[in-house]
Design an enzyme around this catalytic site. Structure first.
Site, short mmCIF file in Angstrom:
data_model
loop_
_atom_site.label_atom_id
_atom_site.label_comp_id
_atom_site.label_asym_id
_atom_site.label_seq_id
_atom_site.Cartn_x
_atom_site.Cartn_y
_atom_site.Cartn_z
CE LYS A 115 -8.33 55.19 -4.90
NZ LYS A 115 -7.72 54.53 -3.57
CD GLU A 137 -8.14 46.73 -4.37
OE1 GLU A 137 -7.46 45.89 -4.54
OE2 GLU A 137 -8.22 47.92 -3.80
CB SER A 404 -9.25 62.41 -4.12
OG SER A 404 -10.62 62.25 -4.02
#
Lengths: 420, 271
Positions: A115, A137, A404
Site C-alpha cells: 500500500k 478509507e 502483498s
C-alpha cells in the site's frame, strides 16, 4: 402520458462513447481515459466532478514531470525499501513437487504491505495540489497505516475512516494509525466494513472537497483512481519481471495474487500484460461458502453494476441493492472489484479463482512453517492458490506469488482461529 | 389544486412553475412503508407541494447525510425496490396531477435496465428522473432512453462546477435544473449558503429552464429566501426527519410542516 417527439441529441463534449451508458451505436474503438472496455468511468455526484478533473490533470502533469518521478523513486528506495526481493521458496517448492515458486516480498516494505507505493505517489500529488488535509478509507488497516505514515512524513492532517467491525478485527493497525498522529473514525453503518468506510470517506470528500484530498487505497472508484493507483503499483511488476528474467532467464508461467479491490494484483500483472504466455491468476475471497453474503468472490456471483463511482462486477441482489460480503481477511471483504480486472476477466487475459477462509488460514501456516514467512491473511489467499496449482505444473516452470503484506496485523485473528 | 408540474412539463421549454417558489418535496419511499409514503405524498401535495421527488432507497447512499441514510435503511428493511416505487408513482398519478420525479442512485436503475426503467416510468405517468451519481459525461444512452419515453432528465449543478460544466448540465437537463446549495451531503442547515445565490446566477446564463435549489432547506424563512432568486426549493431531509419523529401520524405532520413553509407564498405570481 404521450411520448414526446424525440429530438436528435447533440453529443456532450467528453462523452464516453464506449461506455455501457454512453452511445454504443457509434462503435468507436478509440480508447477513452478511465475506461477498461465497458468498465470504469466516473459515476459520482456533480459536486465531486471538478475535483476529479483537477486530480486527473495534476496526475497527468506529474506523470511527465521528471522531478516528481525522481522524488517518488527516491522515497520508494530510501523510505519504503524498494526494490523488494524476489525470493525462491525452496522448501515450499519441494513440498508441492511442481513448479518453482518465487515470492515477491512486498511484505518487507515499510508499513508492511504494498500500500505504501500508492500512498507515497498520491502524497506527493497532494503536495503539488497545495491541499493539506488527507482522508482515506481502510479495511485491513494496511492502507490506513500507509496513509497515516505518508501524512506524518509530508506533514498533512490525516483522517482515516474504518468500519467498526474492521476496527475490532484489526485492532493493532488502529493503534498504529493513532500512533502516527492520524485520527481513526469508526463507521457504524451497513456492514461496518470497507464498503461503508468508503461511503463515509466519499461523504467527507464531497463536503470538504476544496481543502481535502481523498487518498483512495485501491484500483477502485471514479476515474482517475483506478488508472492512477495502478500506475503507482506498477513498480511491483516492473521489478519482478527484471528479477525473474535474471534468475530464470525466462518469464514465469504464471503470476498469482489476491484481489480485493485489486491493487497489488494489477500492480504485479501490469508489466507482463503483453507477455501473453504469462498466466495471470487473481484470487478472491471465497469466505465461508457460495451463498450471497458469505463470500467476496465478485466473479462467482456478481454482475455488472455501479458502486462508489465505477462500473464493474458487483455483488448485488435482484433489485440492485449491494449485497453483504464476508471474508476472514478485511482487505478482501468488498462487494466490487477494480474495473480493469473486470475487463481482464471478460477478455480472458486473467483468470479469477477463490480461496476459502479455511484454505487461507491453512496457507498461512504452511508458508510460515516452510519458509519462515507469515503472510497477511489477504496474501494467504494467493498462497492457497499456489498450493493447489503448483503440483500440477511442470518442474521447469516458474510461478510468482505476490506476498502483498505481512501477517503481523492478523495475529489476533490467527490466535483465535488456530489451535497451536 | 392547481395544474402543477405534471400537466405543464414542456421538455423543450422547461416547466413554468405556477407558484413562487414552487415546493419540491422529497420522500424516501417505503419509509416507514409504501402505504404510508402514498399518504404522505398526497398530504404534502394537498398542503402545497408542487412536485414530489420519489426517493428510491439504496444500500450505499454516498450523497446523503444521516437522516436519509437511516430512512433508506428502514425502507430497505421493508423490502422497498425500484419496481415498488414505480408502482407507488402510478398510484399517486391516478390521484394527483402534481409533478412526480424519480430520485435514485444509478445502480437500481441499471439493474432494471435503462430502457425497461424508462418504459415503466412512462407507463406509471411519471414526469422525470434525477440520478444522483450520473454526471453528464456518462449520460449518453441514459439521455436517449429517458427522452424516448418523454421523461424529463434533471441533473445536478454544484457550487464546485466551473462554468464549462454548468453549460453542459444546462444543455442536457430538461424539466428543471437542480442547483445544490453547498458542497456536502443532504441534511438541514441553519443558514442557507451564499453559494446558492451565486450558483443560480451563474447557471442562469446558460438556461431558461426553471432552477430549483436544494440541500439544507428546512424553514419558512429559507424557503422564501430561495424564492428571491430561484424558481423552486427542494425540501428533503427536513421532511424525512419529521416522518422519522412522528410514527403513526406521518402524513398529518408532514402536511402541517409543508403548510408552515408555504404560508407566505404568493399564488400565482406569474402567468
Amino acid at each position: 402520458m404521450a411520448t414526446a417527439k424525440v429530438q436528435p441529441r447533440r453529443a456532450v463534449p467528453g462523452e464516453n462513447r464506449n461506455s455501457p451508458l454512453g452511445i454504443t451505436t457509434t462503435g468507436t474503438k478509440k480508447h477513452v481515459p478511465g475506461r477498461f472496455g465497458v468498465y470504469g468511468g466516473r459515476y459520482v455526484p456533480e459536486t465531486l466532478m471538478a475535483a476529479l478533473e483537477e486530480l486527473e490533470r495534476e496526475y497527468e502533469k506529474a506523470k511527465r514531470d521528471r522531478g516528481f518521478q525522481r522524488r517518488l523513486g527516491e522515497l520508494l528506495r530510501t523510505y519504503a525499501g524498494r526494490p523488494t526481493p524476489l525470493f525462491f521458496a525452496r522448501r515450499l517448492t519441494q513440498k508441492l513437487g511442481g513448479a518453482k515458486i518465487y515470492l515477491k516480498r512486498e511484505d518487507l516494505l515499510h508499513t508492511g504491505a504494498h500500500k505504501i507505493n500508492n500512498c507515497l505517489g498520491q502524497g506527493l500529488l497532494v503536495e503539488r495540489m497545495g491541499k493539506h488535509r488527507v482522508i482515506a478509507e481502510t479495511g485491513a488497516g494496511q492502507h490506513g497505516v500507509a496513509t497515516a505514515t505518508v501524512c506524518a512524513l509530508l506533514g498533512f492532517e490525516c483522517l482515516v475512516y474504518m468500519g467498526t467491525e474492521d476496527m475490532r478485527r484489526q485492532e493493532l493497525n488502529v493503534f498504529r494509525m493513532r500512533m502516527l498522529g492520524a485520527e481513526v473514525r469508526g463507521v457504524d453503518s451497513g456492514s461496518r466494513t470497507l464498503k461503508d468506510a468508503i461511503n463515509e470517506a466519499m461523504r467527507d470528500w464531497v463536503t470538504n472537497v476544496g481543502t481535502t484530498h481523498y487518498l483512495l487505497g485501491s484500483v477502485l472508484g471514479a476515474h482517475p483512481y483506478p488508472t492512477m493507483v495502478r500506475d503507482f503499483h506498477r513498480v511491483i511488476g516492473r521489478e519482478a519481471r527484471a528479477q525473474i528474467l535474471k534468475v530464470e532467464r525466462k518469464l514465469p508461467a504464471a503470476i498469482i495474487a489476491c484481489v480485493g479491490g485489486g491493487s497489488n494484483s494489477i500492480g504485479i500483472f501490469y508489466d507482463f500484460i503483453k507477455d501473453k504466455k504469462v498466466k495471470f491468476i487473481g484470487v478472491e475471497a471465497g469466505g465461508r461458502g457460495p451463498q450471497l453474503g458469505e463470500h467476496a468472490a465478485r466473479f462467482r456471483g456478481g454482475s455488472a453494476g455501479v458502486l462508489q463511482g465505477t462500473y464493474s462486477y458487483v455483488l448485488q441482489d435482484e433489485a440492485g441493492q449491494i449485497a453483504a460480503t464476508h471474508s476472514v481477511s478485511a482487505g478482501l471483504d468488498y462487494p466490487s472489484i477494480g474495473p480493469e480486472h473486470a475487463w481482464l476477466k471478460d477478455i480472458g487475459r486473467a483468470e479469477y479463482v477463490s480461496a476459502s477462509d479455511a484454505e487461507a488460514l491453512e496457507a498461512c501456516t504452511v508458508l510460515a512453517r516452510t519458509e519462515g514467512i507469515i503472510p497477511a491473511l489477504e496474501s494467504a489467499h494467493a498462497v492457497a492458490e499456489v498450493i493447489k496449482r503448483a503440483p500440477g505444473m511442470k518442474k521447469s516452470e516458474a510461478v510468482i506469488v505476490n506476498v502483498s503484506g505481512r501477517g503481523d496485523k492478523d495475529l489476533g485473528i490467527l490466535i483465535s482461529q488456530l489451535q497451536l | 389544486m392547481d395544474d402543477g408540474l405534471g400537466a405543464l412539463l414542456n421538455r423543450e421549454m422547461g416547466i413554468s412553475f405556477q407558484r413562487e417558489p414552487a415546493l419540491i418535496a422529497y420522500l424516501t419511499c417505503g419509509d416507514p412503508d409504501l402505504a404510508a409514503s402514498r399518504e404522505i405524498a398526497l398530504a404534502a401535495i394537498d398542503a402545497g407541494a408542487d412536485v414530489i421527488e420519489l426517493g428510491v432507497p439504496f444500500s450505499d447512499p454516498v450523497a446523503d447525510g444521516p437522516v436519509i441514510q437511516r430512512a433508506s435503511e428502514r425502507a430497505l428493511r421493508q423490502g422497498t425496490t425500484l419496481e415498488k416505487v414505480l408502482k407507488l408513482g402510478a398510484e399517486l398519478r391516478k390521484k394527483s396531477k402534481a409533478g412526480l420525479i424519480i430520485f435514485s442512485y444509478l445502480n437500481p436503475i441499471l439493474r432494471m435496465g435503462l430502457a425497461q426503467f424508462a418504459a415503466a416510468a412512462q407507463q406509471a405517468g411519471l414526469d422525470g428522473v434525477l440520478t444522483t451519481d450520473m454526471p453528464v459525461e456518462e449520460a449518453g444512452e441514459y439521455l436517449d432512453e429517458m427522452r424516448k419515453r418523454g421523461l424529463a432528465t434533471v441533473f445536478l449543478a454544484a457550487p464546485t462546477s466551473p462554468d464549462a460544466r454548468l453549460k453542459q448540465v444546462a444543455r442536457v437537463s430538461s424539466g428543471f435544473v437542480y442547483a445544490v446549495s453547498r458542497t456536502g451531503i443532504t441534511g438541514t442547515r441553519r443558514q442557507l449558503s451564499e453559494n446558492a445565490r451565486e450558483l443560480v446566477q451563474r447557471l442562469r446564463k446558460f438556461t431558461k429552464l426553471p432552477i430549483a435549489v436544494g440541500f439544507g432547506i428546512s424553514t419558512a424563512a429559507q424557503f422564501s429566501e430561495v424564492g428571491d432568486f430561484a424558481d423552486a426549493a427542494v425540501v428533503g431531509s427536513a421532511i424525512v426527519e419529521i416522518i422519522e419523529r412522528n410514527p403513526g401520524k406521518e402524513a398529518d405532520s408532514v402536511a402541517q410542516f409543508v403548510r408552515s413553509l408555504v404560508i407566505g407564498r404568493q399564488t400565482p405570481s406569474k402567468t
